[in-house]
Design a protein around this motif. Structure first.
Motif, PDB file in Angstrom:
ATOM      1  N   GLN A  83     -25.525  16.942  62.233  1.00  0.00           N
ATOM      2  CA  GLN A  83     -24.376  16.452  61.455  1.00  0.00           C
ATOM      3  C   GLN A  83     -24.782  15.277  60.563  1.00  0.00           C
ATOM      4  O   GLN A  83     -24.333  15.159  59.434  1.00  0.00           O
ATOM      5  CB  GLN A  83     -23.250  16.019  62.394  1.00  0.00           C
ATOM      6  CG  GLN A  83     -22.007  15.548  61.686  1.00  0.00           C
ATOM      7  CD  GLN A  83     -21.296  16.654  60.940  1.00  0.00           C
ATOM      8  OE1 GLN A  83     -20.750  17.555  61.546  1.00  0.00           O
ATOM      9  NE2 GLN A  83     -21.291  16.594  59.624  1.00  0.00           N
ATOM     10  N   MET A  84     -25.675  14.429  61.051  1.00  0.00           N
ATOM     11  CA  MET A  84     -26.117  13.261  60.285  1.00  0.00           C
ATOM     12  C   MET A  84     -27.010  13.653  59.106  1.00  0.00           C
ATOM     13  O   MET A  84     -27.159  12.879  58.169  1.00  0.00           O
ATOM     14  CB  MET A  84     -26.860  12.277  61.191  1.00  0.00           C
ATOM     15  CG  MET A  84     -26.002  11.671  62.283  1.00  0.00           C
ATOM     16  SD  MET A  84     -24.613  10.721  61.649  1.00  0.00           S
ATOM     17  CE  MET A  84     -25.484   9.375  60.872  1.00  0.00           C
ATOM     18  N   GLN A  85     -27.617  14.843  59.132  1.00  0.00           N
ATOM     19  CA  GLN A  85     -28.517  15.278  58.071  1.00  0.00           C
ATOM     20  C   GLN A  85     -27.805  15.733  56.809  1.00  0.00           C
ATOM     21  O   GLN A  85     -28.441  15.927  55.787  1.00  0.00           O
ATOM     22  CB  GLN A  85     -29.409  16.423  58.558  1.00  0.00           C
ATOM     23  CG  GLN A  85     -30.407  16.036  59.597  1.00  0.00           C
ATOM     24  CD  GLN A  85     -31.222  17.239  60.062  1.00  0.00           C
ATOM     25  OE1 GLN A  85     -31.010  18.367  59.644  1.00  0.00           O
ATOM     26  NE2 GLN A  85     -32.163  16.982  60.950  1.00  0.00           N
ATOM     27  N   THR A  86     -26.508  15.920  56.870  1.00  0.00           N
ATOM     28  CA  THR A  86     -25.789  16.461  55.727  1.00  0.00           C
ATOM     29  C   THR A  86     -24.531  15.655  55.440  1.00  0.00           C
ATOM     30  O   THR A  86     -23.921  15.115  56.362  1.00  0.00           O
ATOM     31  CB  THR A  86     -25.426  17.942  55.936  1.00  0.00           C
ATOM     32  OG1 THR A  86     -24.775  18.422  54.762  1.00  0.00           O
ATOM     33  CG2 THR A  86     -24.541  18.159  57.142  1.00  0.00           C
ATOM     34  N   ARG A  87     -24.183  15.597  54.176  1.00  0.00           N
ATOM     35  CA  ARG A  87     -22.946  14.908  53.805  1.00  0.00           C
ATOM     36  C   ARG A  87     -21.753  15.854  53.863  1.00  0.00           C
ATOM     37  O   ARG A  87     -20.619  15.444  53.706  1.00  0.00           O
ATOM     38  CB  ARG A  87     -23.074  14.281  52.424  1.00  0.00           C
ATOM     39  CG  ARG A  87     -23.264  15.261  51.307  1.00  0.00           C
ATOM     40  CD  ARG A  87     -23.496  14.511  49.985  1.00  0.00           C
ATOM     41  NE  ARG A  87     -23.780  15.416  48.905  1.00  0.00           N
ATOM     42  CZ  ARG A  87     -22.857  15.901  48.083  1.00  0.00           C
ATOM     43  NH1 ARG A  87     -21.589  15.577  48.233  1.00  0.00           N
ATOM     44  NH2 ARG A  87     -23.196  16.713  47.118  1.00  0.00           N
ATOM     45  N   PHE A  88     -22.025  17.143  54.069  1.00  0.00           N
ATOM     46  CA  PHE A  88     -20.953  18.123  54.164  1.00  0.00           C
ATOM     47  C   PHE A  88     -20.467  18.181  55.597  1.00  0.00           C
ATOM     48  O   PHE A  88     -21.219  18.473  56.507  1.00  0.00           O
ATOM     49  CB  PHE A  88     -21.431  19.493  53.674  1.00  0.00           C
ATOM     50  CG  PHE A  88     -21.908  19.454  52.255  1.00  0.00           C
ATOM     51  CD1 PHE A  88     -20.993  19.302  51.229  1.00  0.00           C
ATOM     52  CD2 PHE A  88     -23.242  19.529  51.950  1.00  0.00           C
ATOM     53  CE1 PHE A  88     -21.420  19.238  49.912  1.00  0.00           C
ATOM     54  CE2 PHE A  88     -23.678  19.481  50.645  1.00  0.00           C
ATOM     55  CZ  PHE A  88     -22.766  19.332  49.622  1.00  0.00           C
ATOM     56  N   LYS A  89     -19.203  17.883  55.792  1.00  0.00           N
ATOM     57  CA  LYS A  89     -18.640  17.803  57.128  1.00  0.00           C
ATOM     58  C   LYS A  89     -17.505  18.811  57.249  1.00  0.00           C
ATOM     59  O   LYS A  89     -16.803  19.058  56.280  1.00  0.00           O
ATOM     60  CB  LYS A  89     -18.096  16.400  57.401  1.00  0.00           C
ATOM     61  CG  LYS A  89     -19.018  15.265  57.031  1.00  0.00           C
ATOM     62  CD  LYS A  89     -20.165  15.099  57.989  1.00  0.00           C
ATOM     63  CE  LYS A  89     -20.862  13.791  57.719  1.00  0.00           C
ATOM     64  NZ  LYS A  89     -22.219  13.751  57.561  1.00  0.00           N
ATOM     65  N   ARG A 147     -30.055  19.301  47.893  1.00  0.00           N
ATOM     66  CA  ARG A 147     -29.072  18.287  48.271  1.00  0.00           C
ATOM     67  C   ARG A 147     -29.364  17.669  49.634  1.00  0.00           C
ATOM     68  O   ARG A 147     -28.707  16.736  50.039  1.00  0.00           O
ATOM     69  CB  ARG A 147     -27.663  18.882  48.285  1.00  0.00           C
ATOM     70  CG  ARG A 147     -27.200  19.303  46.927  1.00  0.00           C
ATOM     71  CD  ARG A 147     -25.800  19.835  47.012  1.00  0.00           C
ATOM     72  NE  ARG A 147     -25.346  20.275  45.709  1.00  0.00           N
ATOM     73  CZ  ARG A 147     -24.097  20.244  45.328  1.00  0.00           C
ATOM     74  NH1 ARG A 147     -23.163  19.799  46.137  1.00  0.00           N
ATOM     75  NH2 ARG A 147     -23.759  20.659  44.138  1.00  0.00           N
ATOM     76  N   HIS A 148     -30.313  18.230  50.340  1.00  0.00           N
ATOM     77  CA  HIS A 148     -30.644  17.745  51.674  1.00  0.00           C
ATOM     78  C   HIS A 148     -32.079  17.242  51.686  1.00  0.00           C
ATOM     79  O   HIS A 148     -32.942  17.794  51.021  1.00  0.00           O
ATOM     80  CB  HIS A 148     -30.488  18.862  52.714  1.00  0.00           C
ATOM     81  CG  HIS A 148     -29.072  19.315  52.866  1.00  0.00           C
ATOM     82  ND1 HIS A 148     -28.534  20.301  52.075  1.00  0.00           N
ATOM     83  CD2 HIS A 148     -28.086  18.898  53.690  1.00  0.00           C
ATOM     84  CE1 HIS A 148     -27.270  20.479  52.426  1.00  0.00           C
ATOM     85  NE2 HIS A 148     -26.969  19.643  53.394  1.00  0.00           N
ATOM     86  N   TRP A 150     -32.587  23.327  55.347  1.00  0.00           N
ATOM     87  CA  TRP A 150     -31.280  23.622  54.762  1.00  0.00           C
ATOM     88  C   TRP A 150     -31.460  24.527  53.556  1.00  0.00           C
ATOM     89  O   TRP A 150     -32.323  24.287  52.715  1.00  0.00           O
ATOM     90  CB  TRP A 150     -30.582  22.334  54.345  1.00  0.00           C
ATOM     91  CG  TRP A 150     -30.124  21.512  55.501  1.00  0.00           C
ATOM     92  CD1 TRP A 150     -30.823  20.537  56.141  1.00  0.00           C
ATOM     93  CD2 TRP A 150     -28.864  21.593  56.159  1.00  0.00           C
ATOM     94  NE1 TRP A 150     -30.077  20.003  57.163  1.00  0.00           N
ATOM     95  CE2 TRP A 150     -28.864  20.635  57.192  1.00  0.00           C
ATOM     96  CE3 TRP A 150     -27.722  22.381  55.974  1.00  0.00           C
ATOM     97  CZ2 TRP A 150     -27.778  20.440  58.037  1.00  0.00           C
ATOM     98  CZ3 TRP A 150     -26.646  22.178  56.829  1.00  0.00           C
ATOM     99  CH2 TRP A 150     -26.673  21.223  57.832  1.00  0.00           C
TER     100      TRP A 150
END
Length: 90
Positions: free
Chosen positions: A24-30, A63-64, A69
């Motif tokens: 979850q911390m690796q991406t800004r998409f939640k 983006r990652h 990803w």
């Protein structure tokens, strides 16, 4: 209306559930959702992961900051992993 985001992570873990907070911390998409987990021996998992990443190499997400990803739908990712399993076990 926001565009539909299709980013998937293809990786291996000994315990997926305990790994989820770090993912979850690796991406800004939640939020991050677990779509599919497949249990297999670690050596085979590493080969499948490498093969799947190779198949999707041109769809790697810029983006990652991490290489696992990809810009693909969950269904596409599942098909690629199945293909990778076939290639590594045949």
């Amino acid at each position: 209306m926001a565009d539909k985001i299709n980013f998937v992570k293809i990786g291996i873990s000994k315990c997926v559930i305990s790994r989820m907070p770090a993912i979850q911390m690796q991406t800004r998409f939640k939020p991050v959702r677990l779509i599919r987990a497949i249990q297999m021996p670690l050596m085979l998992a590493a080969k499948v992961e490498k093969t799947a990443h190779g198949i999707l190499v041109n769809r790697r997400s810029v983006r990652h900051a991490f290489d696992e990803w990809f810009n693909a739908s969950p269904d596409e990712a599942i098909k690629v992993v199945r293909m990778a399993i076939g290639r590594t076990t045949s």
